[in-house]
Write a protein that holds these residues in place. Structure first.
Motif, mmCIF file in Angstrom:
data_model
loop_
_atom_site.group_PDB
_atom_site.id
_atom_site.type_symbol
_atom_site.label_atom_id
_atom_site.label_comp_id
_atom_site.label_asym_id
_atom_site.label_seq_id
_atom_site.Cartn_x
_atom_site.Cartn_y
_atom_site.Cartn_z
ATOM 1 N N PHE A 187 0.830 -1.253 -0.027
ATOM 2 C CA PHE A 187 0.122 0.134 -0.023
ATOM 3 C C PHE A 187 0.843 1.310 0.118
ATOM 4 O O PHE A 187 0.881 2.238 -0.802
ATOM 5 C CB PHE A 187 -0.786 -0.078 1.293
ATOM 6 C CG PHE A 187 -1.603 1.254 1.560
ATOM 7 C CD1 PHE A 187 -2.755 1.499 0.736
ATOM 8 C CD2 PHE A 187 -1.148 2.194 2.376
ATOM 9 C CE1 PHE A 187 -3.571 2.763 0.897
ATOM 10 C CE2 PHE A 187 -2.071 3.481 2.571
ATOM 11 C CZ PHE A 187 -3.157 3.628 1.643
ATOM 12 N N PHE A 188 1.822 1.334 0.895
ATOM 13 C CA PHE A 188 2.823 2.324 0.826
ATOM 14 C C PHE A 188 3.713 2.653 -0.336
ATOM 15 O O PHE A 188 3.606 3.867 -0.801
ATOM 16 C CB PHE A 188 3.754 2.233 1.945
ATOM 17 C CG PHE A 188 4.930 3.051 2.110
ATOM 18 C CD1 PHE A 188 4.740 4.522 2.668
ATOM 19 C CD2 PHE A 188 6.259 2.580 1.455
ATOM 20 C CE1 PHE A 188 6.066 5.341 2.544
ATOM 21 C CE2 PHE A 188 7.293 3.582 1.323
ATOM 22 C CZ PHE A 188 7.164 4.870 1.854
ATOM 23 N N LEU A 189 3.772 1.444 -1.178
ATOM 24 C CA LEU A 189 4.572 1.531 -2.418
ATOM 25 C C LEU A 189 3.602 2.050 -3.512
ATOM 26 O O LEU A 189 3.875 2.931 -4.419
ATOM 27 C CB LEU A 189 5.068 0.038 -2.928
ATOM 28 C CG LEU A 189 5.842 0.061 -3.979
ATOM 29 C CD1 LEU A 189 7.083 1.160 -3.993
ATOM 30 C CD2 LEU A 189 6.204 -1.122 -4.548
ATOM 31 N N ALA A 190 2.284 1.561 -3.609
ATOM 32 C CA ALA A 190 1.455 2.238 -4.394
ATOM 33 C C ALA A 190 0.885 3.543 -3.957
ATOM 34 O O ALA A 190 1.016 4.551 -5.102
ATOM 35 C CB ALA A 190 0.127 1.408 -4.279
ATOM 36 N N LEU A 191 1.128 4.082 -2.925
ATOM 37 C CA LEU A 191 0.913 5.496 -2.715
ATOM 38 C C LEU A 191 2.139 6.330 -3.047
ATOM 39 O O LEU A 191 1.939 7.309 -3.508
ATOM 40 C CB LEU A 191 0.514 5.589 -1.163
ATOM 41 C CG LEU A 191 0.364 7.149 -0.712
ATOM 42 C CD1 LEU A 191 -1.016 7.797 -1.027
ATOM 43 C CD2 LEU A 191 0.311 7.053 0.822
ATOM 44 N N THR A 192 3.275 5.860 -2.892
ATOM 45 C CA THR A 192 4.502 6.451 -3.433
ATOM 46 C C THR A 192 4.437 6.594 -4.743
ATOM 47 O O THR A 192 4.906 7.695 -5.208
ATOM 48 C CB THR A 192 5.743 5.657 -2.865
ATOM 49 O OG1 THR A 192 5.803 5.611 -1.440
ATOM 50 C CG2 THR A 192 6.967 6.473 -3.467
ATOM 51 N N LEU A 193 4.145 5.438 -5.542
ATOM 52 C CA LEU A 193 4.088 5.513 -7.056
ATOM 53 C C LEU A 193 3.045 6.700 -7.462
ATOM 54 O O LEU A 193 3.382 7.336 -8.588
ATOM 55 C CB LEU A 193 3.754 4.250 -7.782
ATOM 56 C CG LEU A 193 5.163 3.243 -7.545
ATOM 57 C CD1 LEU A 193 4.559 1.883 -8.014
ATOM 58 C CD2 LEU A 193 6.223 3.815 -8.326
ATOM 59 N N TYR A 194 1.942 6.814 -6.677
ATOM 60 C CA TYR A 194 0.787 7.533 -7.371
ATOM 61 C C TYR A 194 1.341 8.915 -7.115
ATOM 62 O O TYR A 194 0.982 9.893 -7.960
ATOM 63 C CB TYR A 194 -0.496 7.260 -6.444
ATOM 64 C CG TYR A 194 -1.524 8.292 -6.693
ATOM 65 C CD1 TYR A 194 -2.417 8.257 -7.822
ATOM 66 C CD2 TYR A 194 -1.759 9.294 -5.634
ATOM 67 C CE1 TYR A 194 -3.452 9.008 -8.087
ATOM 68 C CE2 TYR A 194 -2.732 10.374 -5.910
ATOM 69 C CZ TYR A 194 -3.531 9.977 -6.911
ATOM 70 O OH TYR A 194 -4.706 10.816 -7.362
#
Length: 206
Positions: A187-194
């Motif tokens: 989730f943290f990674l997806a948020l970072t990419l977004y």
């Protein structure tokens, strides 16, 4: 030329030694009780990535717990990335600049990278499947300053290094927590990419 060749041979020789004695070193990590020495060895293992560093971080996390293990894993990885940057910057940058500016596509990418180095390096470090050595070498060959490399590189490593230590500790103490840990990081990674994509769109439009 002799200097470059000598540095390359030295690096390969150390890498071969770690390849031959890698399993014994991982076993030593499990039993060692000297924090400073473990950090030194973690630095060496990160500097010469014969054994994937997530495995090293997992073993350290299992031996020392997620908090201390995470700090030790992060410290070793951070020191190694800085040493690699300095190794390439002072040994090969003159040659690297010629390569980076020889081809127009690479030159344009490099110019964009140099203008936004802090964000590029920070986000690259937060994505664990981007090989660390690529970030180290590319930044060192470019005109990015040492500080502009070291700060985002060190900050961006924190989530991944904690993840490695948490997974290693959870495998021994509570295997079910591994799934939760990976899900939270995902989730943290997806948020970072977004956030990065939104920033890039805004930058391109501007």
């Amino acid at each position: 030329m002799k200097k470059k060749l000598g540095l390359a041979i030295f690096y390969l020789a150390i890498g071969c030694l770690l390849y031959l004695y890698g399993e014994a070193i991982l076993g030593w990590f499990r039993d060692a009780d000297n924090v400073i020495l473990v950090i030194v060895m973690a630095t060496v293992m990160a500097l010469f990535p014969v054994i994937p560093y997530p495995i090293v971080g997992g073993v350290i996390g299992a031996a020392y717990g997620p908090a201390l293990g995470g700090i030790m894993t992060w410290t070793g990885s951070t020191i190694a990335s800085i040493l690699m940057f300095l190794f390439v910057r002072y040994g090969y940058q003159d040659w690297g600049k010629k390569v980076l500016h020889k081809y127009k596509n690479i030159e344009r990418t490099t110019v964009l990278f140099e203008k936004n180095a802090f964000l590029f390096i920070l986000f690259a470090r937060m994505i664990p499947f981007i090989p660390s050595i690529i970030v180290n070498v590319y930044a060192a060959l470019s005109r990015v300053s040492f500080g502009m490399y070291a700060i985002p590189s060190s900050l961006g490593k924190i989530p991944a290094m904690l993840l490695f230590a948490l997974v290693g500790d959870s495998l021994l103490t509570e295997p079910r927590n591994v799934v939760i840990t990976i899900a939270v990081y995902g989730f943290f990674l997806a948020l970072t990419l977004y956030i990065y994509q939104q920033w890039r769109k805004k930058h391109e439009q501007g």
